[in-house]
Design an enzyme around this catalytic site. Structure first.
Site, short mmCIF file in Angstrom:
data_model
loop_
_atom_site.label_atom_id
_atom_site.label_comp_id
_atom_site.label_asym_id
_atom_site.label_seq_id
_atom_site.Cartn_x
_atom_site.Cartn_y
_atom_site.Cartn_z
N GLU A 1 -15.22 -5.10 0.59
CA GLU A 1 -14.19 -5.99 1.14
C GLU A 1 -13.05 -5.09 1.58
O GLU A 1 -12.36 -4.53 0.73
CB GLU A 1 -13.69 -6.96 0.06
N CYS B 1 -4.53 -8.52 2.75
CA CYS B 1 -5.51 -8.05 3.74
C CYS B 1 -5.63 -9.03 4.90
O CYS B 1 -6.02 -8.64 5.99
CB CYS B 1 -6.87 -7.85 3.07
P1 NAD Z 1 -7.63 1.85 -1.90
O1 NAD Z 1 -8.81 1.94 -0.99
O2 NAD Z 1 -6.64 2.95 -1.87
O3 NAD Z 1 -8.11 1.76 -3.44
C1 NAD Z 1 -8.94 0.72 -3.88
C2 NAD Z 1 -9.60 1.14 -5.18
O4 NAD Z 1 -10.53 2.21 -4.91
C3 NAD Z 1 -8.65 1.66 -6.24
O5 NAD Z 1 -9.06 1.17 -7.50
C4 NAD Z 1 -8.85 3.16 -6.16
O6 NAD Z 1 -8.54 3.85 -7.35
C5 NAD Z 1 -10.33 3.25 -5.86
N1 NAD Z 1 -10.77 4.52 -5.25
C6 NAD Z 1 -10.03 5.39 -4.53
N2 NAD Z 1 -10.82 6.40 -4.11
C7 NAD Z 1 -12.06 6.16 -4.57
C8 NAD Z 1 -13.31 6.83 -4.45
N3 NAD Z 1 -13.44 7.97 -3.77
N4 NAD Z 1 -14.41 6.29 -5.05
C9 NAD Z 1 -14.30 5.12 -5.73
N5 NAD Z 1 -13.14 4.44 -5.88
C10 NAD Z 1 -12.04 4.94 -5.30
O7 NAD Z 1 -6.96 0.45 -1.60
P2 NAD Z 1 -5.60 -0.15 -2.19
O8 NAD Z 1 -4.47 0.61 -1.57
O9 NAD Z 1 -5.70 -0.26 -3.65
O10 NAD Z 1 -5.62 -1.64 -1.60
C11 NAD Z 1 -5.16 -1.98 -0.35
C12 NAD Z 1 -6.31 -2.08 0.64
O11 NAD Z 1 -7.25 -3.05 0.19
C13 NAD Z 1 -5.86 -2.56 2.01
O12 NAD Z 1 -6.55 -1.84 3.00
C14 NAD Z 1 -6.28 -4.02 2.01
O13 NAD Z 1 -6.46 -4.57 3.29
C15 NAD Z 1 -7.56 -3.96 1.23
N6 NAD Z 1 -7.88 -5.29 0.68
C16 NAD Z 1 -8.97 -5.96 1.15
C17 NAD Z 1 -9.26 -7.23 0.67
C18 NAD Z 1 -10.46 -8.01 1.14
O14 NAD Z 1 -10.87 -8.95 0.46
N7 NAD Z 1 -11.04 -7.67 2.28
C19 NAD Z 1 -8.43 -7.80 -0.29
C20 NAD Z 1 -7.31 -7.09 -0.72
C21 NAD Z 1 -7.06 -5.82 -0.25
#
Ligand code: NAD
Length: 445
Positions: free
Chosen positions: A244, A278
């Site tokens: 997502e 998002c």
């Molecule tokens: P992010 O991608 O920075 O981090 C998300 C998660 O991934 C965190 O728990 C992080 O620690 C983990 N992570 C980071 N690197 C990783 C790796 N290499 N392997 C595995 N896990 C890893 O996102 P964020 O800043 O926490 O959230 C904001 C983003 O999420 C925005 O882009 C937003 O649009 C998106 N989002 C999408 C939805 C949806 O349902 N489509 C909902 C909410 C947020």
């Protein structure tokens, strides 16, 4: 950000979690080691071997127990979410927690219908009776973001449990306190094998290590850049992933729209949760014939927004200082390239509560174009960039001129016309004369 940058280094052992409204220390969380992750996966697998044999009625009883526990802990949960993210209370309750109640009730009601074996017979040569059974996958790794840290962790957890799996959650390092409360919600459950849900803390390195420990499914919510890494790591072991990701959602106002309602919708969609959503309105396209009154209504609506924390605010500060810098960079780059900032009167700050360091007032930009990052890349902050169009095809073309395709919204009094336009948009879902609320509807994909 709530987690200091130190936690990004692998030699660190703790996440130092700061309160986004004061930037003072809120909590500390031990970062999981490789040994912790291995033992969590082993415990999840052991509990899973038992859990998968439990009946659908037992799973339904578990969902009910979680719903009642959550109800008992509601004030504590709202408070934790607000402190960890800087959200206002109404946002924590209505957008982060309420959809979880809805989902729990929905699965309690429909679980048996969804997951009972299905008979599939064939009459012709040779006649046959087959059965489709729904088996759990095993251990599901849920990797969650910080913007709705409760809902976006709980929805995949509940879905995985209802389908007979066990779960390891890695919450965002920016909101670990919510992760801790989620773990407590699932501790010492009656009549089920424990642990069904475990929480491990850490940043990207811990998320990656979790995937390398080969859970049977990864449910990831976060940015596009991280989604690519997650898929890459999982592909090495052919682990299926559900991703997502981010959005740059178009919000289209046709000339026959109820303009005041559309403006109110746009203000809500662009600034709810301080734009850290998002499916917020990240690109607004207004028909040129109604652009002037639309912007007047937008100004009036913004004037009513209270930027504060807790009970009295409509929107709080940004959760993460780095996020504030990212939003400010995009705004400055657009202004340097010729964008104009609408003269919006400052949003009303409540008298109490001071001025949080991560605060950023809502902003509206005009004279923007698709060369600017503010119209191309995810902003994830309280900014509404507005462009005009002169006919439907142009609006469709502009909306589809994006590498994102999460959500959209169209405003028109002519439902048939809006529906036709919705079918032309390359997006996962599209609201008509409404916005955002489709996300909490468990009946929709
Ligand atoms: P992010 O991608 O920075 O981090 C998300 C998660 O991934 C965190 O728990 C992080 O620690 C983990 N992570 C980071 N690197 C990783 C790796 N290499 N392997 C595995 N896990 C890893 O996102 P964020 O800043 O926490 O959230 C904001 C983003 O999420 C925005 O882009 C937003 O649009 C998106 N989002 C999408 C939805 C949806 O349902 N489509 C909902 C909410 C947020």
């Amino acid at each position: 950000m709530s987690a200091t940058s130190t936690c990004k280094h692998s030699h660190d052992t703790f996440i130092d979690n700061d309160d986004p409204t004061t930037l003072k220390r809120l909590s500390q969380h031990r970062i999981a080691t490789e040994a912790d992750i291995q033992s969590a996966v082993a415990a999840a697998r052991k509990a899973g071997h038992e859990w998968k044999r439990y009946s659908l009625s037992a799973r339904r009883r578990l969902l009910r127990e979680i719903r009642l526990r959550l109800m008992d802990r509601l004030p504590e949960m709202v408070d934790t979410i607000c402190r960890d993210t800087g959200k206002v209370q109404v946002e924590a309750l209505m957008a982060d927690i309420y959809p979880v109640f809805d989902l729990l009730s929905y699965y309690e009601k429909n679980l048996a219908r969804f997951l009972s074996p299905v008979r599939r017979s064939r009459r012709w040569l040779p006649p046959q009776t087959g059965w489709v059974e729904y088996a759990p996958r095993g251990v599901v790794a849920v990797i969650a973001p910080w913007n709705y840290p409760f809902q976006l962790a709980m929805v995949p957890i509940i879905t995985a449990l209802a389908a007979g799996n066990t779960v390891i959650l890695k919450p965002s390092e920016i909101t670990p306190l919510v992760g801790e409360r989620i773990e407590a919600l699932f501790q010492d459950l009656s009549e089920v094998p424990n642990p069904l849900v475990q929480v491990i803390h850490g940043g990207g390195a811990v998320g990656e290590a979790l995937i390398k420990n080969e859970p049977e499914l990864v449910f990831f919510t976060g940015s596009v850049a991280t989604g690519k890494k997650v898929m890459g790591t999982a592909s090495a072991s052919l682990i299926p992933v559900i991703l997502e990701l981010g959005g740059k959602d178009p919000f289209i106002v046709l000339e026959d729209a109820h303009v005041a309602r559309a403006a109110a919708g746009a203000v809500y969609a662009a600034f709810a949760n301080t734009g850290q959503l998002c499916i917020s309105a990240e690109r607004v396209y207004v028909h040129e014939a109604v652009a002037a009154p639309f912007l007047e209504y937008v100004k009036a609506e913004i004037q009513r927004i209270r930027v504060d924390t807790g009970r009295s605010g409509d929107i709080g500060p940004l959760t993460d200082p780095e996020q504030k810098r990212h939003v400010q960079r995009q705004i400055q780059e657009a202004l340097d390239a010729g964008a104009e900032q609408l003269d919006t009167p400052p949003a009303v700050a409540a008298e109490e509560g001071g001025d949080p360091p991560n605060r950023l007032n809502p902003k509206v930009l005009t004279r923007v174009d698709h060369h600017m990052a503010i119209m191309k890349d995810e902003t994830f902050g309280p900014v509404m960039p507005v462009m005009t169009f002169s006919h439907d095809e142009e609006a469709i073309e502009m909306a589809n001129d994006s590498s994102f395709g999460l959500n959209a919204s169209i405003w028109s009094r002519d439902l048939r016309r809006a529906q036709q336009m919705a079918s032309e948009l390359v997006v996962g879902s599209c609201s008509i004369n409404d916005v955002i609320k489709n996300v909490g509807n468990p009946k929709l994909p």
